[in-house]
Design a protein around this motif. Structure first.
Motif, PDB file in Angstrom:
ATOM      1  N   ARG A   1     -19.049  23.295  47.612  1.00 13.21           N
ATOM      2  CA  ARG A   1     -18.306  22.491  46.642  1.00 13.21           C
ATOM      3  C   ARG A   1     -19.246  21.579  45.862  1.00 13.21           C
ATOM      4  O   ARG A   1     -19.137  21.442  44.637  1.00 13.21           O
ATOM      5  CB  ARG A   1     -17.244  21.662  47.372  1.00 13.21           C
TER       6      ARG A   1
ATOM      7  N   TYR B   1      -7.242  19.054  52.739  1.00 18.78           N
ATOM      8  CA  TYR B   1      -7.500  18.178  51.587  1.00 18.78           C
ATOM      9  C   TYR B   1      -8.582  18.767  50.692  1.00 18.78           C
ATOM     10  O   TYR B   1      -8.417  18.865  49.462  1.00 18.78           O
ATOM     11  CB  TYR B   1      -7.915  16.785  52.075  1.00 18.78           C
ATOM     12  N   TRP B   2      -9.712  19.171  51.294  1.00 20.24           N
ATOM     13  CA  TRP B   2     -10.817  19.682  50.471  1.00 20.24           C
ATOM     14  C   TRP B   2     -10.507  21.066  49.905  1.00 20.24           C
ATOM     15  O   TRP B   2     -10.985  21.416  48.822  1.00 20.24           O
ATOM     16  CB  TRP B   2     -12.116  19.677  51.265  1.00 20.24           C
TER      17      TRP B   2
ATOM     18  N   ASP C   1      -8.753  20.285  46.855  1.00 22.92           N
ATOM     19  CA  ASP C   1      -9.686  19.791  45.843  1.00 22.92           C
ATOM     20  C   ASP C   1     -10.349  20.946  45.087  1.00 22.92           C
ATOM     21  O   ASP C   1     -10.440  20.923  43.855  1.00 22.92           O
ATOM     22  CB  ASP C   1     -10.750  18.911  46.506  1.00 22.92           C
TER      23      ASP C   1
ATOM     24  N   ASP D   1      -7.878  22.774  42.848  1.00 22.06           N
ATOM     25  CA  ASP D   1      -7.713  21.995  41.620  1.00 22.06           C
ATOM     26  C   ASP D   1      -8.857  22.301  40.658  1.00 22.06           C
ATOM     27  O   ASP D   1      -8.644  22.570  39.473  1.00 22.06           O
ATOM     28  CB  ASP D   1      -7.679  20.510  41.986  1.00 22.06           C
TER      29      ASP D   1
ATOM     30  N   TYR E   1      -2.254  20.056  49.164  1.00 22.45           N
ATOM     31  CA  TYR E   1      -2.098  18.606  49.308  1.00 22.45           C
ATOM     32  C   TYR E   1      -0.838  18.275  50.106  1.00 22.45           C
ATOM     33  O   TYR E   1      -0.836  17.353  50.943  1.00 22.45           O
ATOM     34  CB  TYR E   1      -2.037  17.920  47.940  1.00 22.45           C
TER      35      TYR E   1
ATOM     36  N   TRP F   1      -5.614   8.902  48.865  1.00 19.95           N
ATOM     37  CA  TRP F   1      -6.265   9.837  47.947  1.00 19.95           C
ATOM     38  C   TRP F   1      -5.473  11.135  47.792  1.00 19.95           C
ATOM     39  O   TRP F   1      -5.431  11.714  46.710  1.00 19.95           O
ATOM     40  CB  TRP F   1      -7.694  10.124  48.399  1.00 19.95           C
ATOM     41  N   SER F   2      -4.843  11.588  48.846  1.00 18.43           N
ATOM     42  CA  SER F   2      -4.034  12.800  48.725  1.00 18.43           C
ATOM     43  C   SER F   2      -2.872  12.589  47.768  1.00 18.43           C
ATOM     44  O   SER F   2      -2.561  13.469  46.939  1.00 18.43           O
ATOM     45  CB  SER F   2      -3.509  13.232  50.101  1.00 18.43           C
TER      46      SER F   2
ATOM     47  N   GLN G   1      -4.469  12.426  44.166  1.00 21.49           N
ATOM     48  CA  GLN G   1      -4.912  13.729  43.674  1.00 21.49           C
ATOM     49  C   GLN G   1      -3.726  14.667  43.464  1.00 21.49           C
ATOM     50  O   GLN G   1      -3.712  15.472  42.543  1.00 21.49           O
ATOM     51  CB  GLN G   1      -5.912  14.345  44.665  1.00 21.49           C
TER      52      GLN G   1
END
Length: 323
Positions: A37, A64-65, A68, A71, A83, A95-96, A99
Motif C-alpha cells: 500500500r 480497515y486497511w 482503504d 477506496d 468499513y 477514522w473508520s 473514511q
C-alpha cells in the motif's frame, strides 16, 4: 515462524512472499499489505489483506486497511462494505467513520455521509476535520446551508483562524442571502490569506447583492489585481458599472471578458445595452449581432428591453430584430 518463498529489501520495508503459512502468519500478510500500500501497489495490497483475513476474518485492522486500498482503487461499494465490517468489530473507531463518510460521498449518498460524520463526532466531538468535512457535504452536495453554517461554526471554535472554514461559512451565508454575515466571514478569511482571489470575488458578489455597488466594485478590482485576466470578475465588474450608469467603463470591462471568452453571450448582450444607452448605434448593433449569433433567442429579449428604446426607429436595428 512462517515459511517464505522469498524476501526482498525495499527502501522502506521488507516484503514477504508467503508460500506455506501457519495460522500465525496473519501478521506477515498484514505487514506485506502495508508495504505494498505504501508503494501504491493497491491490487497486490488488496490480495495480501484478503489473505490476512483468511486467517483472522474479523480482524479490525485488516478490514480497515482493506477498505482503504479499495477506496484507492475506486471500488467504493466494496470499500464501504469493508468499513462496515471493521466498525462491527470496533464501533467507536473515529477514522473508520470518517473514511466511510468519504466513500459515501463518492457514492453520492450524501445524507448517509453526514450521518457517518455524526458517528465520528460522537467519538471525537471536538475534532475539526469531522466538523469541516461535514460542513462541506452539507454545503456543496445537499444545499443544507443552515447545517453547513453550524458545522463550520463548530470547526472555527477549534481553529479560529482557519481560512477554509471562514470562506465556506461565507458561502453558506451568501446562499441564504445573509449578505452582511457573509461579507464578515470573507473578511475573516482574508485576514488569513489577504491575496486570495476567491474570497475577494465572493465578497464582491455579496456586496453587489446587498446593494453596496461601490464597495462591490472595489472588491472585484482587488480580485483582478490578483488574477488580472479572470473573466468572472471582469463580467461582474461590468455589471456593477452598468448599474451605476458608468457605461464606457462597463463596455471596457465586457471587452476584457470577451478577450478571454469570445463566446460569452451575456457579455455581448450587456455590452450592446451599454452602447445603446451611450447612443452608439454601431457598437450596439455589432454587440447584439454577436449575442444573437451565439443565442438566437436574445433577439426576443432585445425586442422589449427598454435599453434599446431609442434605437427602435433606426432601420439597421429593426432589421436585426426581424432576423
Amino acid at each position: 515462524m512462517s515459511t517464505t518463498l522469498s524476501m526482498r529489501q525495499t527502501p522502506a520495508h521488507t516484503i514477504y512472499r508467503v508460500l506455506e503459512c501457519r495460522p500465525d502468519s496473519y501478521r506477515d500478510w498484514l505487514n506485506q499489505g502495508h508495504g505494498l500500500r505504501d508503494e501504491g501497489r493497491y491490487e497486490e495490497a488488496l490480495t495480501s489483506y484478503n489473505r490476512a483475513l483468511d486467517y483472522k476474518p474479523h480482524d479490525f485492522w485488516a478490514l480497515y486497511w482493506r477498505a482503504d486500498v479499495l477506496d484507492a482503487l475506486g471500488q467504493y461499494s466494496e470499500a464501504l462494505s469493508s468499513y462496515d465490517q471493521a466498525l462491527a468489530e470496533k464501533p467507536t473507531d473515529y477514522w473508520s467513520w470518517c473514511q466511510r463518510a468519504t466513500v459515501l460521498r463518492e457514492l453520492q449518498r450524501y445524507e448517509d455521509a453526514i450521518a457517518s460524520y455524526d458517528h465520528a463526532l460522537d467519538t471525537r466531538p471536538d475534532d475539526y476535520w469531522a466538523w469541516y468535512n461535514r460542513g462541506r457535504v452539507a454545503l456543496e452536495d445537499l444545499d443544507w446551508y443552515k447545517e453547513a453554517i453550524t458545522s463550520f461554526e463548530e470547526a472555527l471554535k477549534l481553529r479560529p483562524t482557519d481560512y477554509w472554514s471562514w470562506y465556506r461559512l461565507g458561502d453558506a451565508q451568501r446562499h441564504l442571502a445573509r449578505y452582511g454575515e457573509a461579507i464578515a466571514s470573507y473578511e475573516k478569511a482574508l485576514e488569513t490569506q489577504p491575496d486570495d482571489y476567491w474570497a475577494w470575488y465572493r465578497r464582491g458578489d455579496s456586496l453587489r447583492r446587498w446593494g453596496c455597488l461601490e464597495d462591490a466594485l472595489a472588491s472585484y478590482d482587488r480580485a483582478l489585481e490578483i488574477k488580472p485576466t479572470d473573466p468572472w470578475s471582469w463580467y461582474q465588474r461590468g455589471e456593477v458599472l452598468r448599474k451605476l450608469g458608468r457605461y464606457p467603463e462597463a463596455v471596457a470591462s465586457y471587452d476584457q471578458v470577451l478577450a478571454s471568452d469570445p463566446d460569452d453571450e451575456y457579455a455581448w448582450y450587456n455590452q450592446a445595452c451599454c452602447y445603446a444607452l451611450l447612443g452608439n448605434q454601431e457598437g450596439a448593433i455589432a454587440s447584439l449581432q454577436a449575442a444573437i449569433r451565439l443565442n438566437p433567442s436574445e433577439y426576443l429579449l432585445a425586442q422589449t428591453d427598454s435599453d434599446f428604446d431609442h434605437l427602435r426607429g433606426h432601420e439597421p436595428f429593426a432589421a436585426l430584430l426581424k432576423g
